[in-house]
Design an enzyme around this catalytic site. Sequence first.
Site, PDB file in Angstrom:
ATOM      1  N   LYS A 111      -9.045 -45.567  -2.605  1.00  0.00           N
ATOM      2  CA  LYS A 111      -8.905 -44.993  -3.855  1.00  0.00           C
ATOM      3  C   LYS A 111      -7.283 -45.224  -4.340  1.00  0.00           C
ATOM      4  O   LYS A 111      -6.415 -44.791  -3.539  1.00  0.00           O
ATOM      5  CB  LYS A 111      -8.920 -43.456  -3.871  1.00  0.00           C
ATOM      6  CG  LYS A 111      -8.869 -42.681  -5.091  1.00  0.00           C
ATOM      7  CD  LYS A 111      -9.092 -41.098  -4.981  1.00  0.00           C
ATOM      8  CE  LYS A 111      -7.796 -40.581  -4.359  1.00  0.00           C
ATOM      9  NZ  LYS A 111      -8.000 -38.904  -4.583  1.00  0.00           N
ATOM     10  N   GLU A 127     -18.025 -35.775  -6.366  1.00  0.00           N
ATOM     11  CA  GLU A 127     -17.169 -35.234  -5.147  1.00  0.00           C
ATOM     12  C   GLU A 127     -16.492 -33.972  -5.631  1.00  0.00           C
ATOM     13  O   GLU A 127     -15.914 -33.731  -6.736  1.00  0.00           O
ATOM     14  CB  GLU A 127     -15.797 -36.409  -5.592  1.00  0.00           C
ATOM     15  CG  GLU A 127     -14.787 -36.196  -4.606  1.00  0.00           C
ATOM     16  CD  GLU A 127     -13.559 -37.005  -5.047  1.00  0.00           C
ATOM     17  OE1 GLU A 127     -12.369 -36.361  -4.790  1.00  0.00           O
ATOM     18  OE2 GLU A 127     -13.647 -38.289  -5.363  1.00  0.00           O
ATOM     19  N   THR A 141     -10.237 -34.497  -1.744  1.00  0.00           N
ATOM     20  CA  THR A 141      -8.574 -33.848  -1.691  1.00  0.00           C
ATOM     21  C   THR A 141      -9.072 -33.539  -0.063  1.00  0.00           C
ATOM     22  O   THR A 141      -8.360 -32.176   0.345  1.00  0.00           O
ATOM     23  CB  THR A 141      -8.476 -32.531  -2.480  1.00  0.00           C
ATOM     24  OG1 THR A 141      -8.948 -33.228  -3.863  1.00  0.00           O
ATOM     25  CG2 THR A 141      -6.923 -32.550  -2.458  1.00  0.00           C
TER      26      THR A 141
END
Length: 222
Positions: free
Chosen positions: A130, A41, A70
């Site tokens: 998450k 990621e 993000t």
Amino acid sequence: MTKTVSRLREIGIIPVIRASSADAAVAVVEALLQAGLTVAEITMTVPNAIGAIGAVAKRCRGKVLVGAGTVTDAETARRAVDAGAEFIVTPCLVPDVIDATHRAGVAVLPGALTPGEVFEAFRLGGDMVKVFPAQAVGGAAYLRALRGPFPDIPLVPTGGVTLQNMAEMFQAGAAAVGVGTELISKDALDRRDYAAIGAVAKQFLAGVRQARGESSPPGPRG
């Protein structure tokens, strides 16, 4: 999307790459791949993160499952997918990103913390949720508490996951874990010591197998 989620579950670790340059981020991905960790990621905090994702998608096509992290707006999600991102991760609950990512036919892991956010993230279409920052609010104990009312929501604790507490996360019901600086240390990045990052990646992979009672690493991506 289903294949991506299955692969993330199988591997069990999502390395969260925050580096000072796109080149460094790509080098980290290559070090992880050499260590046998085939998912990465790349966060949008990396300068020219979209370029880094594109480079990984081209160089490591079919070998690495690359995602964008993000992500806080729909346009960035679309740009990341266009560059080759196969999954999108948000730091918090951003409905627009969930919608845009699904429209693009890509898996999304929305960030959430409270029970209400976790439920809403899944209800809106999160493929996995998450839980961030997991360790700061109780770690495995908090994850176990969430699993009570939400046994069918695949949770990915992120934030403070270490070699020492990772097994507890899986025992508490984690579908996978997100790991940042504990795997990709700032010190190793500053020294460009990618071999050291690869060595730690092998430890994490072994830790996942041990936590799951497995004797061999996941097979090659099909």
